[in-house]
Design an enzyme around this catalytic site. Structure first.
Site, PDB file in Angstrom:
ATOM      1  N   GLY A 113       0.791  -1.208   0.000  1.00  0.00           N
ATOM      2  CA  GLY A 113       0.000   0.000   0.000  1.00  0.00           C
ATOM      3  C   GLY A 113       0.829   1.267   0.000  1.00  0.00           C
ATOM      4  O   GLY A 113       1.918   1.326  -0.562  1.00  0.00           O
TER       5      GLY A 113
ATOM      6  N   ASP B 189       4.198  -6.104  15.695  1.00  0.00           N
ATOM      7  CA  ASP B 189       2.917  -5.517  16.061  1.00  0.00           C
ATOM      8  C   ASP B 189       3.199  -4.147  16.660  1.00  0.00           C
ATOM      9  O   ASP B 189       3.800  -4.043  17.734  1.00  0.00           O
ATOM     10  CB  ASP B 189       2.210  -6.416  17.078  1.00  0.00           C
ATOM     11  CG  ASP B 189       0.870  -5.868  17.545  1.00  0.00           C
ATOM     12  OD1 ASP B 189       0.514  -4.727  17.178  1.00  0.00           O
ATOM     13  OD2 ASP B 189       0.171  -6.580  18.294  1.00  0.00           O
ATOM     14  N   VAL B 190       2.786  -3.082  15.989  1.00  0.00           N
ATOM     15  CA  VAL B 190       3.156  -1.740  16.439  1.00  0.00           C
ATOM     16  C   VAL B 190       2.484  -1.344  17.742  1.00  0.00           C
ATOM     17  O   VAL B 190       2.859  -0.342  18.354  1.00  0.00           O
ATOM     18  CB  VAL B 190       2.851  -0.677  15.361  1.00  0.00           C
ATOM     19  CG1 VAL B 190       3.687  -0.897  14.121  1.00  0.00           C
ATOM     20  CG2 VAL B 190       1.362  -0.634  15.030  1.00  0.00           C
TER      21      VAL B 190
ATOM     22  N   ASP C  52       6.089  -4.268   9.677  1.00  0.00           N
ATOM     23  CA  ASP C  52       4.683  -4.557   9.393  1.00  0.00           C
ATOM     24  C   ASP C  52       4.275  -5.831  10.117  1.00  0.00           C
ATOM     25  O   ASP C  52       5.114  -6.690  10.405  1.00  0.00           O
ATOM     26  CB  ASP C  52       4.456  -4.736   7.884  1.00  0.00           C
ATOM     27  CG  ASP C  52       3.039  -4.419   7.461  1.00  0.00           C
ATOM     28  OD1 ASP C  52       2.108  -5.121   7.915  1.00  0.00           O
ATOM     29  OD2 ASP C  52       2.848  -3.468   6.692  1.00  0.00           O
TER      30      ASP C  52
ATOM     31  N   LYS D 250      -6.743  10.003  14.464  1.00  0.00           N
ATOM     32  CA  LYS D 250      -5.940  10.806  13.554  1.00  0.00           C
ATOM     33  C   LYS D 250      -5.785  12.245  14.059  1.00  0.00           C
ATOM     34  O   LYS D 250      -4.739  12.881  13.847  1.00  0.00           O
ATOM     35  CB  LYS D 250      -6.544  10.782  12.151  1.00  0.00           C
ATOM     36  CG  LYS D 250      -6.433   9.412  11.472  1.00  0.00           C
ATOM     37  CD  LYS D 250      -4.981   8.970  11.327  1.00  0.00           C
ATOM     38  CE  LYS D 250      -4.855   7.683  10.532  1.00  0.00           C
ATOM     39  NZ  LYS D 250      -3.464   7.247  10.362  1.00  0.00           N
TER      40      LYS D 250
ATOM     41  N   TYR E 118     -11.652   6.369  14.276  1.00  0.00           N
ATOM     42  CA  TYR E 118     -10.615   6.727  13.316  1.00  0.00           C
ATOM     43  C   TYR E 118     -10.338   8.233  13.342  1.00  0.00           C
ATOM     44  O   TYR E 118      -9.188   8.681  13.415  1.00  0.00           O
ATOM     45  CB  TYR E 118     -11.040   6.295  11.917  1.00  0.00           C
ATOM     46  CG  TYR E 118     -10.072   6.698  10.835  1.00  0.00           C
ATOM     47  CD1 TYR E 118      -8.904   5.985  10.636  1.00  0.00           C
ATOM     48  CD2 TYR E 118     -10.319   7.811  10.040  1.00  0.00           C
ATOM     49  CE1 TYR E 118      -8.005   6.358   9.656  1.00  0.00           C
ATOM     50  CE2 TYR E 118      -9.428   8.185   9.060  1.00  0.00           C
ATOM     51  CZ  TYR E 118      -8.275   7.458   8.866  1.00  0.00           C
ATOM     52  OH  TYR E 118      -7.382   7.831   7.901  1.00  0.00           O
TER      53      TYR E 118
END
Length: 626
Positions: free
Chosen positions: A18, A64-65, A38, A163, A159
């Site tokens: 992506g 895993d962030v 990732d 953000k 979301y």
């Protein structure tokens, strides 16, 4: 143009595919060595491709962030392989659509954990090294125009909130780290066509048309449209630019307000309340009083464009006229947000072969026929096989044989229809009655209801199990969810909210309390593994098991008070490569576990109990901007 970037090192989260991978190619073209982080195992292949195509050093790291320690370890690996990073791009993120009044706590936390916590943990590990190195450094966070506006018509408050926090985090860290020479900025993309967004817009052309119509530039952004801005922020050409969030949206947010949208979102404009997609935005606060009016408007919008909705969307009965299942009744469930499957009317209203975005993802067994002499020769696979009701696992023929008689019991079909809901969603309903009984023996019935929605990659099942006899009966019932390639592959991870039963094949959970295993590649004559687990309820009362792989995520949700035992069956034998995720009222008789898990649920005469099960499919996490 940005020659100062040559020879520097960058870390990019969400870099396997992506927008994240696209940004990586832009940096690599300037001679930047790149570490890709990732959750997807494909990150390793992406790094190899980057190195081969651009002649730079690149390493792929699975991480895993949301796990701060794992992120720190990943940065240590990147530093060892490539040197201390002086550039960071945080492109990992997710969005999950759904009405705010219905959003589960763990769903809310998941979005904030990936988008906000993941950004902070990466920035923290990056700054530690940049400050220690004593060289100028630049971090670029991928925020969203949804940090500043509320998009319509879709609902995703979590979301937008995450953000907005990411943009303010960029400003906060920029002020804090400016004396150390670390700049922090954010890019706030509008609607961008990443790989996953393109799949979504192709499946939902009406919504894509609405988005595009509201963009003054007349199109959605391409990944390459971000390259110039990322390179500018990464290079010394922007050495005096820090603490800013730069919107790049084709003029969308310049309109105040943007053009009105003709429809309110319904689940069939998305992949549903569990939809995870790469940042296609927004969530106005829900107006519940207006749901019926919006629902009518949505229905009329669709009816104006489709002359006979029921012919396209309603459950479709068919009969197999060839092959091992010849003569069997099926009901096709189609247009479920990339998911399609059959209801097997002559097999306990189970779910048959299932495809997800064009790939068959349920296990397809190489067996003889549904009426063959043994389970191993008659089991066809499929997405869901019901086992029981009197036996689960190895059992003598007098008790139904392996996994009992359920899969050989035909249903009396009581309903198969599609209908509009007041909220403007098109729902598919299949109901039926099943009975296992014998003269002078048990008399058990199951009333099964199956529900799905057009555009939503999720199937819900509700069973009512009743003892119509006059003596107490043990009900052994297991829901055998069967998954296969390409969802199942080497490196895919199966995990569950569950605790090991204590058997030798069920060693302890991971540090986060979730049991998990990594799937191996198929090998000739590999032994199967059966893990007997105790299901654990999450904050919402449901227990969730998942398979996460390169093609996406499958979630199986159930209530532990109804199905307290979970069996995970792993077969890595070549030719019989399969995963079974199997909640039940018991474990299979052959599973290694305490006797308490083999009894089943004792149901008194005239008594009944209910079972709820959900199977949902989500795209691979590719959340890297809007």
């Amino acid at each position: 143009m940005f020659s100062d970037l040559n020879g520097r090192t960058a870390v990019i989260t969400g870099g396997a595919r992506g927008l994240g991978f696209s940004i990586a190619t832009a940096l690599a073209a300037q001679g930047v060595d790149v570490a890709l982080l990732d959750l997807l195992p494909a990150v390793h292949a992406s790094a190899e491709r980057l190195a081969a195509e651009h002649g730079v050093r690149s390493v792929g790291i699975t991480v895993d962030v949301t796990d701060a320690e794992a992120v720190e370890a990943a940065f240590s690996t990147a530093e060892t392989e490539l040197g201390a990073p002086s550039l960071l791009v945080t492109a990992a993120g997710i969005t999950i659509w759904g009405d705010s009044v219905d959003v589960a706590p763990e769903t809310w936390r998941k979005v904030l954990a990936v988008n906000l916590d993941g950004t902070f943990f990466a920035a923290q590990s990056f700054a530690r090294r940049a400050i220690a190195a004593g060289r100028p450094a630049s971090a670029v966070f991928i925020s969203s125009m949804s940090a500043f506006i509320v998009n319509q018509p879709q609902f995703q408050a979590s979301y937008n909130t995450s953000k907005a926090a990411v943009s303010h985090l960029a400003s906060s860290l920029a002020v804090e780290w400016a004396p150390s020479g670390v700049r922090v900025n954010a890019i706030a993309p509008g609607y961008f066509l990443s790989d996953m967004t393109r799949e979504f817009t192709e499946a939902n052309p009406d919504l894509a048309a609405e988005w595009t119509a509201a963009i003054p530039a007349g199109r959605m952004g391409q990944p390459e449209d971000l390259h110039g801005l990322v390179l500018l922020l990464a290079s010394d050409a922007s050495s005096y630019l820090t603490g800013q969030s730069l919107v790049i949206d084709g003029g969308y947010t310049a309109l105040c307000p943007p053009p009105p949208h003709p429809t309110r979102p319904s689940a069939h404009q998305t992949r549903g309340p569990t939809m995870t997609d790469p940042d296609p935005h927004g969530d106005p606060a829900p107006d519940l009083a207006g749901d019926a009016a919006w629902g009518t408007r949505r229905r009329r919008f669709v009816e104006a464009r489709s002359g006979a909705v029921e012919r396209a969307w309603a459950p479709r009965p068919v009969r197999v006229d060839d092959g091992p299942s010849i003569g069997r009744r099926q009901i096709e469930l189609r247009h479920l947000g990339g998911l399609e499957t059959t209801v097997e009317v002559d097999q306990f209203l189970d779910l048959g072969e299932a495809s997800w975005n064009g790939d068959v993802v349920s296990f397809v067994a190489p067996t003889t026929a549904p009426h063959a002499e043994s389970w191993a020769r008659r089991w066809q696979g499929g997405l869901l096989t019901t086992c029981g009701l009197t036996a689960v696992g190895v059992a003598p023929e007098a008790e139904g044989g392996m996994h009992g008689r359920a899969s050989r019991i035909p249903a009396t079909l009581t309903r198969s229809e599609g209908r509009w809901t007041p909220e403007g969603r098109y729902e598919l309903l299949v109901d039926g009655l099943l009975r296992e009984g014998a003269v002078f023996q048990q008399n058990l019935t199951v009333t099964r209801g199956i529900r799905a929605e057009v555009g939503v990659a999720r199937i819900r099942l509700h069973d009512v199990v009743r003892n119509e006899g006059f003596v107490a009966e043990p009900v052994r019932l297991l829901y055998h969810v069967n998954l296969g390639w390409p969802l199942l592959h080497g490196g895919a991870v199966v995990a569950a909210e569950a605790e090991p039963s204590g058997g030798p094949d069920s060693s302890g959970p991971q540090d986060d309390g979730r049991w998990r295993r990594v799937i191996g590649e198929p090998e000739p004559a590999a032994d199967e593994r059966v893990d007997a687990l105790d299901a654990v309820a999450g904050p919402d009362g449901w227990s969730t098991a998942t398979l996460v792989g390169e093609a996406g995520t499958v979630s199986i949700r159930f209530r532990p008070e109804q199905l307290p035992f979970l069996t995970v069956w792993r077969s890595t034998a070549a030719g019989s490569y399969a995963l079974g995720v199997e909640p039940g009222t018991c474990w299979p008789s052959h599973a290694v576990g305490p006797d308490r898990g083999k009894v089943g649920r004792i149901v008194e005469p005239g008594e009944s109990f209910e079972v709820d099960l959900e199977i949902a499919f989500e795209p691979a996490t590719d959340d890297v901007g809007d």
